[in-house]
Design an enzyme around this catalytic site. Sequence first.
Site, PDB file in Angstrom:
ATOM      1  N   SER A 158     -12.330 -22.861  -6.522  1.00  0.00           N
ATOM      2  CA  SER A 158     -11.985 -23.774  -7.592  1.00  0.00           C
ATOM      3  C   SER A 158     -13.207 -24.030  -8.488  1.00  0.00           C
ATOM      4  O   SER A 158     -13.795 -23.085  -9.004  1.00  0.00           O
ATOM      5  CB  SER A 158     -11.404 -25.065  -7.003  1.00  0.00           C
ATOM      6  OG  SER A 158     -10.794 -25.851  -7.996  1.00  0.00           O
ATOM      7  N   ASP A 256      -0.943 -20.769  -9.466  1.00  0.00           N
ATOM      8  CA  ASP A 256      -2.142 -21.569  -9.736  1.00  0.00           C
ATOM      9  C   ASP A 256      -2.327 -21.727 -11.243  1.00  0.00           C
ATOM     10  O   ASP A 256      -2.118 -20.782 -12.010  1.00  0.00           O
ATOM     11  CB  ASP A 256      -3.359 -20.859  -9.125  1.00  0.00           C
ATOM     12  CG  ASP A 256      -4.580 -21.761  -9.002  1.00  0.00           C
ATOM     13  OD1 ASP A 256      -5.005 -22.332 -10.023  1.00  0.00           O
ATOM     14  OD2 ASP A 256      -5.106 -21.890  -7.885  1.00  0.00           O
ATOM     15  N   HIS A 286      -2.513 -23.849  -6.212  1.00  0.00           N
ATOM     16  CA  HIS A 286      -3.925 -24.152  -6.018  1.00  0.00           C
ATOM     17  C   HIS A 286      -4.143 -24.823  -4.659  1.00  0.00           C
ATOM     18  O   HIS A 286      -3.437 -25.764  -4.300  1.00  0.00           O
ATOM     19  CB  HIS A 286      -4.408 -25.085  -7.138  1.00  0.00           C
ATOM     20  CG  HIS A 286      -5.891 -25.156  -7.273  1.00  0.00           C
ATOM     21  ND1 HIS A 286      -6.645 -24.108  -7.738  1.00  0.00           N
ATOM     22  CD2 HIS A 286      -6.770 -26.157  -6.997  1.00  0.00           C
ATOM     23  CE1 HIS A 286      -7.918 -24.455  -7.752  1.00  0.00           C
ATOM     24  NE2 HIS A 286      -8.025 -25.681  -7.302  1.00  0.00           N
TER      25      HIS A 286
END
Length: 315
Positions: A158, A256, A286
């Site tokens: 991330s 995502d 995600h």
Amino acid sequence: MSVSRHLVDPELLPLLDLIPHVAMSTDTLAQVRERRLPLPATMTGGVDKVERTIAGPPGAADVAITCYGPAGNADALPTILHIHGGGYVAGRAASGEPRHRLLAGTLGCRIVSVDYRLAPETPFPGALLDCHAALDWIFASGADGGHDLTRIGVMGESAGGGLAAALALYARDERTHPLAFVHLTYPMLDDRTGSLVDPHPTAGEFVWTAADNRFSWSSLLGGAPGGDGVSAHAAPARAADLSGLPPLYLATGALDLFIDENLDFARRAARAGVPVELHVYPGAFHGFDLVPGAAVSQRMRDDGAAALARAMAPR
């Protein structure tokens, strides 16, 4: 009404109910920072853990790092600099301990995890320079410190993946340290996602949304995302030239928010002559790898570990 729940891998659905979404904002930031996600049990045997404080960037505070390695092994080993996620505004190095111990033990490597300064209290380039300070420490420690300097790579998820990509660009541009590989999991690369880029019709509904993205990029940049003059060392997708980067591994989920920017970064890196390994997991949003029993999550973890083993193989 959900537009993409029917596309979610059924084994991942429990995570959506277990961790309800908290919209990112100034009012909720403290709550997000205090939230602790469910983590697997920590393996304690066979791996040493050492917490250190190292010199920070010039004019800045010292930086805390946590180091893991095979117990009692003083050899010069391949080393991963790991950078945690959290949208540049949250997260901590300790959250990665279960995986750090597992990887250090099974792959026979060292892992250095860095607690960088968070936005908005510290905007760009504070976090990047903290991570580079950790890289400086690894290279300064050298073989005497247990690091094989021919096999040093960076890894992140991330925002940590965004910082890892930014660090690779920074090291290339400033000619500081040679990296052997970059390992990215659903990296946060482009401040324009959720602001200027046309929204993906089915991605970004869960866990990390376009609104969350705008808040976090605004916090990091100290102003509205998507404007002119944003440095590629802040938003790696802004880099005009990706040539000269180390071999790149990138894994992401088809649902995502970052799917388009991740695919584009991998495509552009490949066109620039960078060796690229790309994995896209269907039905995955995600943070999907936090679901321990899901087959798609285990497949992603296995693929990632195998790629690290290849990247750190003796040369």
